[in-house]
Design a protein around this motif. Structure first.
Motif, PDB file in Angstrom:
ATOM      1  N   LEU A  61       0.899  -1.251   0.060  1.00 47.84           N
ATOM      2  CA  LEU A  61      -0.007  -0.024   0.070  1.00 47.84           C
ATOM      3  C   LEU A  61       0.699   1.421  -0.065  1.00 47.84           C
ATOM      4  O   LEU A  61       0.610   2.364  -0.627  1.00 47.84           O
ATOM      5  CB  LEU A  61      -0.789  -0.202   1.177  1.00 47.84           C
ATOM      6  N   GLY A  62       2.116   1.074   0.821  1.00 48.55           N
ATOM      7  CA  GLY A  62       2.850   2.217   0.803  1.00 48.55           C
ATOM      8  C   GLY A  62       3.305   2.914  -0.861  1.00 48.55           C
ATOM      9  O   GLY A  62       3.663   3.815  -1.004  1.00 48.55           O
ATOM     10  N   GLU A  63       3.686   1.723  -1.588  1.00 46.14           N
ATOM     11  CA  GLU A  63       4.003   2.034  -2.816  1.00 46.14           C
ATOM     12  C   GLU A  63       3.093   2.243  -3.992  1.00 46.14           C
ATOM     13  O   GLU A  63       3.114   3.236  -4.977  1.00 46.14           O
ATOM     14  CB  GLU A  63       4.893   0.731  -3.215  1.00 46.14           C
ATOM     15  N   ALA A  64       1.924   1.615  -3.703  1.00 43.33           N
ATOM     16  CA  ALA A  64       0.510   1.871  -4.551  1.00 43.33           C
ATOM     17  C   ALA A  64      -0.305   2.923  -4.386  1.00 43.33           C
ATOM     18  O   ALA A  64      -0.915   3.440  -5.409  1.00 43.33           O
ATOM     19  CB  ALA A  64      -0.257   0.532  -4.890  1.00 43.33           C
ATOM     20  N   VAL A  65      -0.546   3.278  -3.294  1.00 40.85           N
ATOM     21  CA  VAL A  65      -1.766   4.237  -2.733  1.00 40.85           C
ATOM     22  C   VAL A  65      -1.181   5.700  -3.341  1.00 40.85           C
ATOM     23  O   VAL A  65      -2.179   6.250  -3.824  1.00 40.85           O
ATOM     24  CB  VAL A  65      -1.893   4.177  -1.173  1.00 40.85           C
ATOM     25  N   PRO A  66      -0.076   6.115  -3.180  1.00 35.49           N
ATOM     26  CA  PRO A  66       0.305   7.349  -3.813  1.00 35.49           C
ATOM     27  C   PRO A  66       0.071   7.180  -5.276  1.00 35.49           C
ATOM     28  O   PRO A  66       0.083   8.346  -5.817  1.00 35.49           O
ATOM     29  CB  PRO A  66       1.805   7.660  -3.530  1.00 35.49           C
ATOM     30  N   LEU A  67      -0.029   6.374  -5.951  1.00 34.66           N
ATOM     31  CA  LEU A  67      -0.159   6.401  -7.498  1.00 34.66           C
ATOM     32  C   LEU A  67      -1.667   6.286  -7.686  1.00 34.66           C
ATOM     33  O   LEU A  67      -1.999   6.964  -9.014  1.00 34.66           O
ATOM     34  CB  LEU A  67       0.439   5.119  -8.198  1.00 34.66           C
ATOM     35  N   VAL A  68      -2.591   6.288  -6.925  1.00 34.08           N
ATOM     36  CA  VAL A  68      -4.104   5.931  -7.132  1.00 34.08           C
ATOM     37  C   VAL A  68      -4.839   6.813  -6.422  1.00 34.08           C
ATOM     38  O   VAL A  68      -6.143   7.023  -6.710  1.00 34.08           O
ATOM     39  CB  VAL A  68      -4.258   4.542  -7.488  1.00 34.08           C
ATOM     40  N   GLY A  69      -4.390   6.905  -5.218  1.00 36.40           N
ATOM     41  CA  GLY A  69      -5.366   7.204  -4.016  1.00 36.40           C
ATOM     42  C   GLY A  69      -6.603   6.227  -3.638  1.00 36.40           C
ATOM     43  O   GLY A  69      -5.928   5.158  -3.454  1.00 36.40           O
ATOM     44  N   PRO A  70      -7.716   6.771  -3.103  1.00 38.17           N
ATOM     45  CA  PRO A  70      -8.665   5.477  -2.601  1.00 38.17           C
ATOM     46  C   PRO A  70      -9.187   4.647  -3.446  1.00 38.17           C
ATOM     47  O   PRO A  70      -9.464   3.659  -3.286  1.00 38.17           O
ATOM     48  CB  PRO A  70      -9.772   6.572  -2.172  1.00 38.17           C
ATOM     49  N   SER A 233      -4.385   2.257 -13.495  1.00 29.30           N
ATOM     50  CA  SER A 233      -3.373   1.232 -14.491  1.00 29.30           C
ATOM     51  C   SER A 233      -2.219   1.083 -13.677  1.00 29.30           C
ATOM     52  O   SER A 233      -1.701   0.051 -13.563  1.00 29.30           O
ATOM     53  CB  SER A 233      -3.225   1.885 -15.692  1.00 29.30           C
ATOM     54  N   ALA A 234      -1.301   2.378 -13.301  1.00 28.97           N
ATOM     55  CA  ALA A 234      -0.265   2.066 -12.841  1.00 28.97           C
ATOM     56  C   ALA A 234      -0.198   1.397 -11.480  1.00 28.97           C
ATOM     57  O   ALA A 234       0.616   0.578 -11.279  1.00 28.97           O
ATOM     58  CB  ALA A 234       0.254   3.418 -12.371  1.00 28.97           C
ATOM     59  N   ALA A 235      -1.350   1.380 -10.578  1.00 24.98           N
ATOM     60  CA  ALA A 235      -1.375   0.940  -9.361  1.00 24.98           C
ATOM     61  C   ALA A 235      -1.634  -0.542  -9.623  1.00 24.98           C
ATOM     62  O   ALA A 235      -1.152  -1.529  -8.994  1.00 24.98           O
ATOM     63  CB  ALA A 235      -2.366   1.520  -8.595  1.00 24.98           C
ATOM     64  N   GLY A 236      -2.546  -0.762 -10.581  1.00 19.91           N
ATOM     65  CA  GLY A 236      -2.896  -2.225 -10.734  1.00 19.91           C
ATOM     66  C   GLY A 236      -1.656  -2.985 -11.229  1.00 19.91           C
ATOM     67  O   GLY A 236      -1.515  -4.261 -10.819  1.00 19.91           O
ATOM     68  N   VAL A 239       0.266  -3.816  -7.968  1.00 23.23           N
ATOM     69  CA  VAL A 239      -0.160  -4.757  -7.094  1.00 23.23           C
ATOM     70  C   VAL A 239      -0.481  -6.065  -7.519  1.00 23.23           C
ATOM     71  O   VAL A 239      -0.683  -7.065  -7.003  1.00 23.23           O
ATOM     72  CB  VAL A 239      -1.730  -4.069  -6.310  1.00 23.23           C
ATOM     73  N   PHE A 240      -0.337  -6.223  -8.988  1.00 25.73           N
ATOM     74  CA  PHE A 240      -0.691  -7.521  -9.650  1.00 25.73           C
ATOM     75  C   PHE A 240       0.334  -8.707  -9.069  1.00 25.73           C
ATOM     76  O   PHE A 240       0.058  -9.780  -8.879  1.00 25.73           O
ATOM     77  CB  PHE A 240      -0.216  -7.498 -11.085  1.00 25.73           C
ATOM     78  N   PHE A 241       1.691  -8.187  -8.483  1.00 24.65           N
ATOM     79  CA  PHE A 241       2.563  -9.071  -8.232  1.00 24.65           C
ATOM     80  C   PHE A 241       2.386  -9.567  -6.772  1.00 24.65           C
ATOM     81  O   PHE A 241       2.888 -10.551  -6.510  1.00 24.65           O
ATOM     82  CB  PHE A 241       3.975  -8.514  -8.236  1.00 24.65           C
ATOM     83  N   SER A 242       1.245  -8.971  -6.149  1.00 22.19           N
ATOM     84  CA  SER A 242       0.712  -9.474  -4.867  1.00 22.19           C
ATOM     85  C   SER A 242      -0.231 -10.657  -5.163  1.00 22.19           C
ATOM     86  O   SER A 242      -0.600 -11.329  -4.114  1.00 22.19           O
ATOM     87  CB  SER A 242       0.140  -8.458  -4.049  1.00 22.19           C
ATOM     88  N   TYR A 243      -0.554 -11.069  -6.522  1.00 22.99           N
ATOM     89  CA  TYR A 243      -1.377 -12.237  -6.523  1.00 22.99           C
ATOM     90  C   TYR A 243      -0.859 -13.309  -7.037  1.00 22.99           C
ATOM     91  O   TYR A 243      -1.317 -14.481  -7.295  1.00 22.99           O
ATOM     92  CB  TYR A 243      -2.341 -11.777  -7.672  1.00 22.99           C
ATOM     93  N   GLU A 295       2.536   8.713   1.103  1.00 17.14           N
ATOM     94  CA  GLU A 295       3.783   8.816   0.193  1.00 17.14           C
ATOM     95  C   GLU A 295       4.863   8.310   0.491  1.00 17.14           C
ATOM     96  O   GLU A 295       5.642   8.315  -0.407  1.00 17.14           O
ATOM     97  CB  GLU A 295       3.677  10.481   0.015  1.00 17.14           C
ATOM     98  N   ASP A 296       5.041   8.105   1.746  1.00 22.48           N
ATOM     99  CA  ASP A 296       6.618   7.259   2.104  1.00 22.48           C
ATOM    100  C   ASP A 296       6.443   5.725   1.624  1.00 22.48           C
ATOM    101  O   ASP A 296       5.282   5.230   2.023  1.00 22.48           O
ATOM    102  CB  ASP A 296       6.720   7.388   3.674  1.00 22.48           C
ATOM    103  N   ALA A 297       7.272   5.453   0.801  1.00 23.88           N
ATOM    104  CA  ALA A 297       7.373   3.804   0.351  1.00 23.88           C
ATOM    105  C   ALA A 297       7.412   2.776   1.354  1.00 23.88           C
ATOM    106  O   ALA A 297       6.776   1.637   1.264  1.00 23.88           O
ATOM    107  CB  ALA A 297       8.170   3.820  -0.697  1.00 23.88           C
TER     108      ALA A 297
END
Length: 484
Positions: A61-70, A233-236, A239-243, A295-297
């Motif tokens: 989440l620390g890496e993906a949320v800043p790219l996409v928000g809620p 798309s960027a956040a997707g 996080v894809f690699f979590s699957y 925003e902190d990774a």
């Protein structure tokens, strides 16, 4: 023309395929004993959940949320949809060819020996490096748990990653030895231990959601998608690699009680369980904490809990969940690697030591010990760095081949009984293949260099050993591209 037992295979034989009926007939057979069918649907499902639900969700989440928000919840759903296309192909082939080799065996039946070798070779890289990388982090999460619970930590020299303050990572060796002990006890015992660990780490994530939702603020969810579809798309992709890991059940094809029914169900159920958990965790996190605070990774679920309740004990529980998650991933991924090596050795493409099965425990003992020695050495002494990124590209490559394999087998063996059929064929496997290729090209150049070097090494190993020792080349089997 049949080849004699001492005749070298012809060069054109690299594209020979292994008949599906023969692959299935050989299932379970090893040198000195046979694998034992002891796993039911719950155990198979939790093998895939155990391999998938690792430390990624604790930090992603620390890496993906800043790219996409809620809209992180939409990104998780998009990634799940991407994974689903390949999962459906896995489900069809797992029900049709229920053996231990997973995508290696599926590719051998559809695309030819050299492609199968490359697929298996990529899986060996994926499994060995990924489990080593995960094991390296075990000491860090263990230290975090000790610090929050007991107020002490292990010295960095013996608990940190090599090259990053650590000299030798003893916790990494410890978690590999624990997994090895369980694997040597037997498949049933390993599956039971994994089932318990999966229940525990799922419980920890449910606990996180329950605590985080007490700090729910609807204002934190607006604007919902500040970066629009580009951000989703960027956040997707992130996080894809979590699957990755939903295919773990397919490596247990020869130890499942009812593989044709249970393997497809286990693959799809595991993906559903993981998706529900990821979406719930993502929603709970961004509703409790403004998305700009991510925003902190290095931000993680622990940060959300610390700020939501202002106490340390929920973070300690979360750290314990991460420790359990890593142990479960190490166990299931090591299991998968030993079974793929077993299948490749049985075909003559790997040395015969990897197919020896204990008549008492029905486990490939030498295989498991050699894998454990290699992985523990790698995790304890080698700075993995960007090499770990190569696990992603190797996995995507195997996924792409499975999607192609489904289409090939539908064309060459349309009459074959299938316990599960991929819906919307051929659109679904085509989409699965397309998404895999797309995500592969989203990875950086350094990852591609590692991948291509490993592929080149694999081809050298194939022509030096596998091509010369292939059992299929020594049997009276017509050569060709399609199964017979």
């Amino acid at each position: 023309m049949a080849t004699g037992p001492m005749t070298r295979p012809r060069a054109g034989g690299v594209l020979r395929t292994k008949p599906v009926d023969r692959i299935v007939a050989e299932g379970g057979q090893g040198e000195g004993g046979e694998l034992r069918r002891s796993m039911g649907l719950l155990q198979l499902t939790f093998f895939s959940v155990g391999a998938t639900l690792g430390t990624g969700i604790f930090v992603v989440l620390g890496e993906a949320v800043p790219l996409v928000g809620p809209a992180i919840v939409v990104a998780f759903l998009l990634a799940a949809l991407t994974a689903l296309f390949s999962a459906l192909s896995y489900a069809e082939l797992a029900g049709t060819i229920p053996v231990s080799g997973s995508s290696y065996s599926y590719t051998y039946a559809t695309l030819g020996e050299i492609v199968a070798w490359v697929c298996g070779w990529c899986l060996l890289l994926e499994y060995a490096v990924s489990v080593s990388a995960v094991a390296v982090g075990w000491g860090q999460y263990l230290n975090e748990f000790f610090d929050k619970t007991f107020g002490f930590t292990m010295p960095a020299a013996v608990s940190g990653p090599p090259g990053d303050g650590g000299v030798i990572n003893l916790p990494a060796v410890a978690v590999v030895l624990i997994a090895t002990f369980l694997l040597l006890r037997g498949t049933s015992e390993s599956a039971t231990a994994n089932t318990i660990m999966v229940f525990l780490k799922m419980g920890v994530l449910v606990f996180f959601c329950a605590v985080a939702f007490t700090a729910f603020r609807s204002a934190n969810l607006t604007p919902f998608a500040p970066m629009g579809m580009a951000g989703i798309s960027a956040a997707g992709s992130k996080v894809f690699f979590s699957y990755i890991g939903f295919d773990a059940a397919s490596t247990a094809g020869e130890e499942a009680k009812n593989p044709r029914r249970d393997l497809p169900l286990a693959i799809l159920l595991s993906l559903l369980i993981v998706t529900v958990l990821y979406v719930a965790v993502g929603l709970a996190a961004v509703a409790a904490e403004p998305w700009q605070e991510f925003e902190d990774a290095e931000a993680s679920l622990a940060m959300v809990l610390d700020r939501a309740v202002g106490m340390a004990w929920p973070s300690a529980v979360l750290s314990l969940g991460a420790v359990i998650a890593i142990a479960s991933v190490v166990l299931t991924v090591m299991y998968g690697q030993t079974r793929i090596l077993f299948a490749m050795s049985r075909d003559g493409l790997m040395p015969p030591i990897f197919k020896r099965v204990s008549p008492r425990t029905a486990v490939p003992v030498a295989n498991t010990l050699l894998v454990a020695l290699f992985i523990s050495t790698l995790a304890a002494l080698v700075p993995l760095g960007r090499l770990a990124d190569a696990t992603s590209i190797g996995t995507l490559f195997a996924f792409a081949l499975v999607n192609v394999g489904v289409m090939v087998l539908r064309r060459t063996r349309p009459e074959m009984p299938r316990s599960f059929r991929t819906p919307l064929f051929p659109v679904t496997p085509l989409l699965g293949f397309g998404f895999c290729v797309y995500l592969m090209f989203k990875l950086d150049n350094a990852t591609w260099v590692v991948f291509l070097v490993w592929m080149a090494a694999g081809l050298i190993a194939y022509f030096a050993y596998g091509h010369r020792h292939s059992l299929l080349a020594r049997q009276d089997v017509p050569e060709g591209r399609g199964p017979t």
